[in-house]
Design an enzyme around this catalytic site. Sequence first.
Site, PDB file in Angstrom:
ATOM      1  N   HIS A 127      -8.913   0.044  -6.649  1.00 54.46           N
ATOM      2  CA  HIS A 127      -7.873  -0.840  -6.095  1.00 54.46           C
ATOM      3  C   HIS A 127      -8.572  -1.853  -5.190  1.00 54.46           C
ATOM      4  O   HIS A 127      -9.627  -1.546  -4.612  1.00 54.46           O
ATOM      5  CB  HIS A 127      -6.923   0.038  -5.274  1.00 54.46           C
ATOM      6  CG  HIS A 127      -5.705  -0.631  -4.742  1.00 54.46           C
ATOM      7  ND1 HIS A 127      -5.713  -1.370  -3.578  1.00 54.46           N
ATOM      8  CD2 HIS A 127      -4.429  -0.666  -5.188  1.00 54.46           C
ATOM      9  CE1 HIS A 127      -4.492  -1.822  -3.340  1.00 54.46           C
ATOM     10  NE2 HIS A 127      -3.688  -1.402  -4.306  1.00 54.46           N
ATOM     11  N   ASP A 204     -10.600   7.592  -2.050  1.00 53.58           N
ATOM     12  CA  ASP A 204      -9.320   6.926  -1.861  1.00 53.58           C
ATOM     13  C   ASP A 204      -8.274   7.807  -2.546  1.00 53.58           C
ATOM     14  O   ASP A 204      -8.194   7.853  -3.776  1.00 53.58           O
ATOM     15  CB  ASP A 204      -9.399   5.529  -2.509  1.00 53.58           C
ATOM     16  CG  ASP A 204      -8.030   4.909  -2.761  1.00 53.58           C
ATOM     17  OD1 ASP A 204      -7.008   5.541  -2.444  1.00 53.58           O
ATOM     18  OD2 ASP A 204      -7.996   3.785  -3.304  1.00 53.58           O
ATOM     19  N   GLN A 207      -3.330   7.554  -4.680  1.00 55.32           N
ATOM     20  CA  GLN A 207      -2.505   7.967  -5.822  1.00 55.32           C
ATOM     21  C   GLN A 207      -2.514   9.461  -6.043  1.00 55.32           C
ATOM     22  O   GLN A 207      -1.705   9.972  -6.807  1.00 55.32           O
ATOM     23  CB  GLN A 207      -3.019   7.278  -7.112  1.00 55.32           C
ATOM     24  CG  GLN A 207      -2.809   5.794  -7.138  1.00 55.32           C
ATOM     25  CD  GLN A 207      -1.332   5.410  -7.153  1.00 55.32           C
ATOM     26  OE1 GLN A 207      -0.496   6.111  -7.713  1.00 55.32           O
ATOM     27  NE2 GLN A 207      -1.000   4.306  -6.524  1.00 55.32           N
ATOM     28  N   LYS A 230       3.197   6.918  -0.485  1.00 57.08           N
ATOM     29  CA  LYS A 230       3.021   7.257  -1.912  1.00 57.08           C
ATOM     30  C   LYS A 230       3.246   8.745  -2.146  1.00 57.08           C
ATOM     31  O   LYS A 230       3.158   9.226  -3.258  1.00 57.08           O
ATOM     32  CB  LYS A 230       1.615   6.885  -2.366  1.00 57.08           C
ATOM     33  CG  LYS A 230       1.297   5.423  -2.092  1.00 57.08           C
ATOM     34  CD  LYS A 230       0.598   4.769  -3.216  1.00 57.08           C
ATOM     35  CE  LYS A 230       0.013   3.452  -2.779  1.00 57.08           C
ATOM     36  NZ  LYS A 230       0.545   2.333  -3.535  1.00 57.08           N
ATOM     37  N   CYS A 368      -3.066  -4.674  -8.325  1.00 57.77           N
ATOM     38  CA  CYS A 368      -4.123  -4.789  -7.295  1.00 57.77           C
ATOM     39  C   CYS A 368      -5.433  -4.178  -7.792  1.00 57.77           C
ATOM     40  O   CYS A 368      -6.180  -3.570  -6.998  1.00 57.77           O
ATOM     41  CB  CYS A 368      -3.710  -4.147  -5.975  1.00 57.77           C
ATOM     42  SG  CYS A 368      -2.293  -4.924  -5.231  1.00 57.77           S
TER      43      CYS A 368
END
Length: 410
Positions: A127, A204, A207, A230, A368
């Site tokens: 991202h 990261d 998600q 999220k 993104c």
Amino acid sequence: MSEQMNAKFAEIRDQFPILKQEENGQPLVYLDNGATSQKPESVIQAIENYYRFQNANVHRGVYGLSERATELYEGAREKVRDFLNAKSTREIVFVRGVTEAVNLVAQSWARTFLKAGDEVLITEMEHHSNIVPWQLLRDQIGIRLRVLPINNKGEVCLGAMADMVSENTKLVSVTHMSNALGTINDIQKMSEIAHSVGAKFMVDGAQATAHLAVDVQKTNCDFYALSGHKMYGPTGIGVLYAKEELLEAMPPYQGGGDMIYSVTFDSTEFNVLPYKFEAGTPNIAGGIGLGAAVDFLQSVGLNEVAAYEDELLKYATKQLKQVDGLRIIGEAEHKGGVVSFVIDGVHPHDMATLMDQDGIAVRASHHCAMPVMQHFKVPATIRASFGVYNNFDDIDRLVASIEEAKEMLL
Ligand code: PLP
């Protein structure tokens, strides 16, 4: 899927008030969980209760209300610690989300400890929030940003990663799960490869945390970032997990109230961890809401969530593949509940706009992750991304809406 599982997740869906409303006269089918998730009643209630009954600033009041607000806010930190299996709440820094967490690591840890020529390795599926902060740092101090390529299924090759790392690699920063492709990276192996050359390893988790169980100690992550919104929590709150010894060595990211122990005009003594990284009045309601979201996810059970969403993914993939001219972008062996696709002769934005008329919310964009679009030579994709409240009926409506929209557009 077992009847029991179906019934359990139908009950879970019932806990999300927004899903009872209509969009354009149709029951809402929300398939944009990659962008943000909807909130269960328990999270909405926790935020409302805070503002209605518990609102006070934290860490500073000696009166009961402030002490109770502090207890709730710090209680949420403990919930996140448990959720990630971190050793200590000193390792749980509240931030705005993954974007802020990556910028914090870039500007505090990397800017202090890296020098010109040192390498930061990311993947081609990142991202923008795990690309741009490293470019900014590159322009500031001359690090080298290297990119691990993906194959045409949307996977990184661990062999190639092992070849790319060297003693120059100081940080490997990768997404746990791709928002554009759904690929789930093998962060356990990646962590081992990064550490084999002495690099730090950052993940990261934007998600991943709503869909998979995370154990930062087992994976030996140096940094792990998540975004509350999220994972069924509120916007504006997230977490940077970092090993305590790293946080101890890092300078503060921002200065201000709460992050200090004492201040004179000559010098400042910083507060203990994690407060050294939390300047200013924090997002108290957000933290409390995130704590409620963690409770929610733990009550459902992350392993059950993963199994349920895997069934949805398999069904959606099978049904979508039957649509003439539809091509799925991202077919990794190990995928979470995301299906990205393009349709011959149809612009994704036109398709998504027509689908909205059927009450179906999907994302049509570059997500993104422009380099992913460049890899697959598409300007954008349509993305359906699943959450705990989606079901087979949602997927049937998605497919029917695509077929109808195609008739109009082609
Ligand atoms: N990383 C990934 C993989 C994402 O999908 C997102 C958001 O879409 C982010 C990072 C950024 O998260 P936030 O906007 O919550 O900071």
